[in-house]
Design a protein around this motif. Sequence first.
Motif, PDB file in Angstrom:
ATOM      1  N   TYR A 114       0.846  -1.198   0.000  1.00 12.64           N
ATOM      2  CA  TYR A 114       0.000   0.000   0.000  1.00 12.64           C
ATOM      3  C   TYR A 114       0.878   1.243   0.000  1.00 12.64           C
ATOM      4  O   TYR A 114       1.487   1.578   1.004  1.00 12.64           O
ATOM      5  CB  TYR A 114      -0.922  -0.009   1.222  1.00 12.64           C
ATOM      6  N   TYR A 115       0.912   1.913  -1.127  1.00 13.63           N
ATOM      7  CA  TYR A 115       1.794   3.072  -1.280  1.00 13.63           C
ATOM      8  C   TYR A 115       1.369   4.257  -0.406  1.00 13.63           C
ATOM      9  O   TYR A 115       2.138   5.190  -0.212  1.00 13.63           O
ATOM     10  CB  TYR A 115       1.830   3.510  -2.753  1.00 13.63           C
ATOM     11  N   GLY A 116       0.155   4.211   0.148  1.00 11.12           N
ATOM     12  CA  GLY A 116      -0.314   5.286   1.014  1.00 11.12           C
ATOM     13  C   GLY A 116      -0.045   5.035   2.487  1.00 11.12           C
ATOM     14  O   GLY A 116      -0.714   5.614   3.345  1.00 11.12           O
ATOM     15  N   GLU A 117       0.929   4.193   2.804  1.00  6.22           N
ATOM     16  CA  GLU A 117       1.172   3.803   4.199  1.00  6.22           C
ATOM     17  C   GLU A 117       1.641   4.998   5.031  1.00  6.22           C
ATOM     18  O   GLU A 117       2.170   5.979   4.512  1.00  6.22           O
ATOM     19  CB  GLU A 117       2.213   2.675   4.233  1.00  6.22           C
ATOM     20  N   ILE A 118       1.458   4.875   6.346  1.00  9.72           N
ATOM     21  CA  ILE A 118       1.775   5.976   7.253  1.00  9.72           C
ATOM     22  C   ILE A 118       2.887   5.620   8.239  1.00  9.72           C
ATOM     23  O   ILE A 118       3.353   6.467   9.001  1.00  9.72           O
ATOM     24  CB  ILE A 118       0.514   6.417   8.021  1.00  9.72           C
ATOM     25  N   THR A 181      -5.922   0.106 -14.177  1.00  9.01           N
ATOM     26  CA  THR A 181      -5.259  -0.862 -15.056  1.00  9.01           C
ATOM     27  C   THR A 181      -4.331  -1.774 -14.267  1.00  9.01           C
ATOM     28  O   THR A 181      -4.321  -2.995 -14.461  1.00  9.01           O
ATOM     29  CB  THR A 181      -4.461  -0.124 -16.142  1.00  9.01           C
ATOM     30  N   ALA A 182      -3.558  -1.184 -13.346  1.00  5.14           N
ATOM     31  CA  ALA A 182      -2.595  -1.970 -12.576  1.00  5.14           C
ATOM     32  C   ALA A 182      -3.271  -2.945 -11.630  1.00  5.14           C
ATOM     33  O   ALA A 182      -2.906  -4.124 -11.565  1.00  5.14           O
ATOM     34  CB  ALA A 182      -1.678  -1.029 -11.787  1.00  5.14           C
ATOM     35  N   PHE A 183      -4.283  -2.479 -10.894  1.00  8.02           N
ATOM     36  CA  PHE A 183      -4.950  -3.337  -9.925  1.00  8.02           C
ATOM     37  C   PHE A 183      -5.830  -4.387 -10.602  1.00  8.02           C
ATOM     38  O   PHE A 183      -6.115  -5.429 -10.012  1.00  8.02           O
ATOM     39  CB  PHE A 183      -5.798  -2.502  -8.972  1.00  8.02           C
ATOM     40  N   GLY A 327      -5.379  -6.079  -0.472  1.00 12.15           N
ATOM     41  CA  GLY A 327      -4.649  -6.359  -1.705  1.00 12.15           C
ATOM     42  C   GLY A 327      -5.141  -7.624  -2.384  1.00 12.15           C
ATOM     43  O   GLY A 327      -5.278  -7.678  -3.616  1.00 12.15           O
ATOM     44  N   LEU A 328      -5.422  -8.654  -1.597  1.00 17.61           N
ATOM     45  CA  LEU A 328      -5.936  -9.898  -2.166  1.00 17.61           C
ATOM     46  C   LEU A 328      -7.326  -9.716  -2.760  1.00 17.61           C
ATOM     47  O   LEU A 328      -7.686 -10.373  -3.738  1.00 17.61           O
ATOM     48  CB  LEU A 328      -5.963 -10.987  -1.096  1.00 17.61           C
ATOM     49  N   LEU A 329      -8.112  -8.828  -2.183  1.00 17.85           N
ATOM     50  CA  LEU A 329      -9.473  -8.628  -2.669  1.00 17.85           C
ATOM     51  C   LEU A 329      -9.537  -7.723  -3.895  1.00 17.85           C
ATOM     52  O   LEU A 329     -10.284  -8.002  -4.843  1.00 17.85           O
ATOM     53  CB  LEU A 329     -10.341  -8.026  -1.558  1.00 17.85           C
ATOM     54  N   PHE A 330      -8.758  -6.637  -3.893  1.00 19.25           N
ATOM     55  CA  PHE A 330      -8.994  -5.579  -4.872  1.00 19.25           C
ATOM     56  C   PHE A 330      -7.880  -5.364  -5.887  1.00 19.25           C
ATOM     57  O   PHE A 330      -8.046  -4.540  -6.788  1.00 19.25           O
ATOM     58  CB  PHE A 330      -9.243  -4.255  -4.129  1.00 19.25           C
ATOM     59  N   THR A 331      -6.750  -6.049  -5.785  1.00 13.94           N
ATOM     60  CA  THR A 331      -5.637  -5.779  -6.697  1.00 13.94           C
ATOM     61  C   THR A 331      -5.259  -7.037  -7.469  1.00 13.94           C
ATOM     62  O   THR A 331      -5.850  -8.102  -7.306  1.00 13.94           O
ATOM     63  CB  THR A 331      -4.410  -5.254  -5.921  1.00 13.94           C
ATOM     64  N   GLY A 332      -4.220  -6.893  -8.280  1.00 14.23           N
ATOM     65  CA  GLY A 332      -3.725  -8.016  -9.062  1.00 14.23           C
ATOM     66  C   GLY A 332      -3.084  -9.106  -8.242  1.00 14.23           C
ATOM     67  O   GLY A 332      -2.775 -10.180  -8.772  1.00 14.23           O
ATOM     68  N   TYR A 333      -2.883  -8.868  -6.945  1.00 13.16           N
ATOM     69  CA  TYR A 333      -2.384  -9.926  -6.068  1.00 13.16           C
ATOM     70  C   TYR A 333      -3.435 -11.016  -5.845  1.00 13.16           C
ATOM     71  O   TYR A 333      -3.110 -12.097  -5.357  1.00 13.16           O
ATOM     72  CB  TYR A 333      -1.993  -9.351  -4.701  1.00 13.16           C
TER      73      TYR A 333
END
Length: 392
Positions: A114-118, A181-183, A327-333
């Motif tokens: 997650y590129y938006g991590e804090i 496109t990526a996800f 990530g498993l639910l919504f992305t290409g992972y």
Amino acid sequence: MTSAANTRLVQVDALRGFALLGILSVNIWAFADPYYASTTSNPAYAGALDHLIRLLIALLFETKFYLLFSFLFGYSFTLQMAAAERAEAAFVPRMVRRQVALLALGLVHGALLYYGEILSTYALLGLVLLAARNLSPARAGRWAIGLVVVTCSMWMVLGLLQGLEGTWIGAINHDAAQKLTAFSGSALQTLHFHSQQLARTLPALWILQGPSALAMFLFGYAAGRQQWLASPWAWDKRVWQLLLWTAPLGLLGAFGYALTAAYAPGGGLETFAFGIGQLTAPLLTITYGVLMLVLFNSTVGTRLCALLAPLGKMALSNYLMQSAVLGLLFTGYGAGWINRIEPLLLLPMVAAIFLLQMGLSAYWLHRHPYGPLEWLLRAVTLLAWPSWRRTG
């Protein structure tokens, strides 16, 4: 350890677990909606209900729960100071090692999940708090208030300048199409997008969230020095007077920001409203925290406190687990469901993930004294291997 101290620690953990629910409620949109935090609204949200849900998330959750998490970070900082003193160990080297390890975890999390991590922001700001560890509680509070007022004023001025230039509402943002496109693609495409966006996103997050997070660090530090959470029932008499002005003002500022985030994103209007929202967000955060503390000290809330505490005790592991599940639910992972789930259905998904984490946390801590990543962070902090399994 005394009963009062145990109560304090359980309530701090339970508040942290509650904060995880709010963070999940916000972060799921960053995975499910390619237009989230974009300069344009999602064109798929054609119905009024879709926009209403988006508005409610911005109103009640965005910019509120990471502040609660930040406050608890500052509060826990004082508990770590006390632990180092009891162990007769040097606190500064411990904390530096801890923050460096947290920075490394944050960067890996951002590049992979997650590129938006804090976490990286917390790691750097924790070093600032370390440098300010000798501040009196009163001075820490004044610095925090000044930081919030100055920063939010700058955001409001910036919004006005954007408007004077004619940019009240944002233009089309092509990053949303790239993200979609990526996800929707392969795991490699998702990984490339995360790693590519991380370098661009981190500086923006430090600017957007850093000042407010540092202010809440200082508020939490001041509260920890004065042991505000050691016995919250001691100030129950004044709690409703406090809520009478924190709740309305917090909701008013949040409502202005929510309107622009849902219906006029990306321009001067949202920037100006963001400044107002950031100014009043700590008030709504206080409202949430105080209400939960009052609930925890009721007959019914004692059970809720016990259920939330395991989540908060392994908050780092759960925060990264949330990113992995999303990530498993919504992305290409995994399933690649980005932009396929209606906003209304995201709410029960949040509940399901949170309940799953609640059960897993209780199961894990029944057998282990620390969460897996908490164990690793503690090992680096102490330069010793903590117990992995419970004994006896």
